[in-house]
Design a protein around this motif. Structure first.
Motif, short mmCIF file in Angstrom:
data_model
loop_
_atom_site.label_atom_id
_atom_site.label_comp_id
_atom_site.label_asym_id
_atom_site.label_seq_id
_atom_site.Cartn_x
_atom_site.Cartn_y
_atom_site.Cartn_z
N SER A 46 55.80 40.17 33.26
CA SER A 46 54.96 40.82 34.27
C SER A 46 55.56 40.70 35.66
CB SER A 46 53.55 40.22 34.27
OG SER A 46 53.59 38.88 34.70
N VAL A 47 55.22 41.67 36.50
CA VAL A 47 55.52 41.62 37.93
C VAL A 47 54.19 41.94 38.60
CG1 VAL A 47 56.84 42.57 39.85
CG2 VAL A 47 57.91 42.39 37.59
N SER A 48 53.62 40.96 39.25
CA SER A 48 52.32 41.16 39.89
C SER A 48 52.39 40.76 41.35
CB SER A 48 51.24 40.36 39.16
OG SER A 48 51.60 39.01 39.09
N TYR A 49 51.35 41.14 42.08
CA TYR A 49 51.33 40.83 43.51
C TYR A 49 49.98 40.29 43.94
CZ TYR A 49 48.75 45.19 44.22
OH TYR A 49 47.79 46.18 44.16
N LEU A 50 50.02 39.53 45.02
CA LEU A 50 48.84 38.99 45.67
C LEU A 50 48.95 39.31 47.15
CD1 LEU A 50 49.17 35.42 44.13
CD2 LEU A 50 47.63 37.19 43.31
N VAL A 51 47.86 39.70 47.78
CA VAL A 51 47.84 39.94 49.22
C VAL A 51 46.91 38.91 49.84
CG1 VAL A 51 47.27 41.57 51.06
CG2 VAL A 51 48.25 42.41 48.92
N PHE A 52 47.44 38.16 50.79
CA PHE A 52 46.66 37.16 51.52
C PHE A 52 46.45 37.65 52.94
CE2 PHE A 52 48.78 34.91 48.13
CZ PHE A 52 47.75 34.12 47.60
N ASP A 53 45.22 37.57 53.43
CA ASP A 53 44.92 38.06 54.77
C ASP A 53 45.32 37.04 55.83
OD1 ASP A 53 42.90 36.11 54.87
OD2 ASP A 53 41.28 37.55 54.54
N ALA A 54 45.01 37.36 57.07
CA ALA A 54 45.40 36.52 58.20
C ALA A 54 44.80 35.11 58.15
CB ALA A 54 45.01 37.21 59.51
N THR A 55 43.71 34.92 57.39
CA THR A 55 43.09 33.60 57.27
C THR A 55 43.67 32.82 56.10
OG1 THR A 55 41.28 34.30 55.82
CG2 THR A 55 40.93 34.53 58.20
N GLY A 56 44.52 33.48 55.28
CA GLY A 56 45.09 32.84 54.11
C GLY A 56 44.28 33.07 52.85
N ALA A 57 43.19 33.83 52.96
CA ALA A 57 42.35 34.12 51.80
C ALA A 57 42.96 35.25 50.97
CB ALA A 57 40.95 34.51 52.25
N LEU A 58 42.79 35.16 49.66
CA LEU A 58 43.25 36.23 48.77
C LEU A 58 42.43 37.47 49.01
CD1 LEU A 58 45.06 37.13 46.40
CD2 LEU A 58 43.27 36.28 44.86
N SER A 59 43.09 38.56 49.36
CA SER A 59 42.41 39.81 49.69
C SER A 59 42.50 40.83 48.57
CB SER A 59 43.01 40.39 50.97
OG SER A 59 42.45 41.64 51.25
N SER A 60 43.64 40.84 47.86
CA SER A 60 43.85 41.83 46.81
C SER A 60 44.91 41.32 45.85
CB SER A 60 44.30 43.15 47.45
OG SER A 60 44.54 44.13 46.47
N GLN A 61 44.91 41.89 44.64
CA GLN A 61 45.94 41.55 43.67
C GLN A 61 46.09 42.70 42.69
OE1 GLN A 61 44.42 37.92 42.01
NE2 GLN A 61 43.17 38.94 40.50
N GLY A 62 47.24 42.74 42.01
CA GLY A 62 47.46 43.79 41.04
C GLY A 62 48.84 43.68 40.42
N ASP A 63 49.21 44.69 39.66
CA ASP A 63 50.50 44.73 39.00
C ASP A 63 51.41 45.72 39.69
OD1 ASP A 63 49.85 42.91 36.93
OD2 ASP A 63 48.73 44.50 35.90
N ALA A 64 52.69 45.36 39.80
CA ALA A 64 53.70 46.26 40.34
C ALA A 64 54.04 47.30 39.28
CB ALA A 64 54.95 45.47 40.75
N THR A 65 54.56 48.43 39.71
CA THR A 65 54.93 49.52 38.82
C THR A 65 56.44 49.56 38.66
OG1 THR A 65 53.04 50.80 39.64
CG2 THR A 65 54.76 52.02 38.49
N LEU A 66 56.91 49.65 37.42
CA LEU A 66 58.34 49.76 37.15
C LEU A 66 58.82 51.14 37.60
CD1 LEU A 66 61.01 48.71 35.83
CD2 LEU A 66 60.16 49.72 33.69
N VAL A 67 59.85 51.17 38.46
CA VAL A 67 60.45 52.43 38.92
C VAL A 67 61.70 52.70 38.09
CG1 VAL A 67 61.50 53.61 40.88
CG2 VAL A 67 59.55 52.09 41.24
N GLU A 68 62.56 51.70 37.99
CA GLU A 68 63.77 51.73 37.17
C GLU A 68 64.18 50.29 36.93
OE1 GLU A 68 67.30 52.20 40.44
OE2 GLU A 68 66.17 54.00 39.97
#
Length: 101
Positions: free
Chosen positions: A33-55
């Motif tokens: 898997s290749v996944s991502y997490l987005v942390f906001d300016a306070t350090g809190a988890l804001s979003s997450q998901g999976d990356a898309t294979l391009v090549e």
């Protein structure tokens, strides 16, 4: 991870994630898997998901307008987690970006 260092709040933002080993693309068949997490300016988890294979060796993370709209003005962090079928420990890489109105 390559992408915009400054993002307008409420606008879509896209990032290229290069997964390589010794400068060669890492085969997608060897990646669990290749996944991502987005942390906001306070350090809190804001979003997450999976990356898309391009090549082979290249993945894409797109933060939708809704995701960036939920971020306040300031410094945020995109964290990418790559889990290989061949290696026991995942690999982490991060990119900081600023959101502004």
């Amino acid at each position: 991870i390559m992408g915009e260092a400054s993002v307008t709040i409420g606008a879509e933002s896209s990032y290229d994630v290069y997964v390589t080993f010794k400068e060669d693309p890492y085969a997608s068949k060897d990646i669990k898997s290749v996944s991502y997490l987005v942390f906001d300016a306070t350090g809190a988890l804001s979003s997450q998901g999976d990356a898309t294979l391009v090549e082979e060796g290249l993945y894409n993370v797109t933060l939708s307008a809704g995701v960036t709209a939920a971020l306040a003005e300031g410094s945020n962090r995109l964290e990418v987690v790559v889990v290989s079928n061949l290696v026991a420990l995942p690999t982490f890489e991060s990119l900081e970006f600023v959101t502004a109105p």
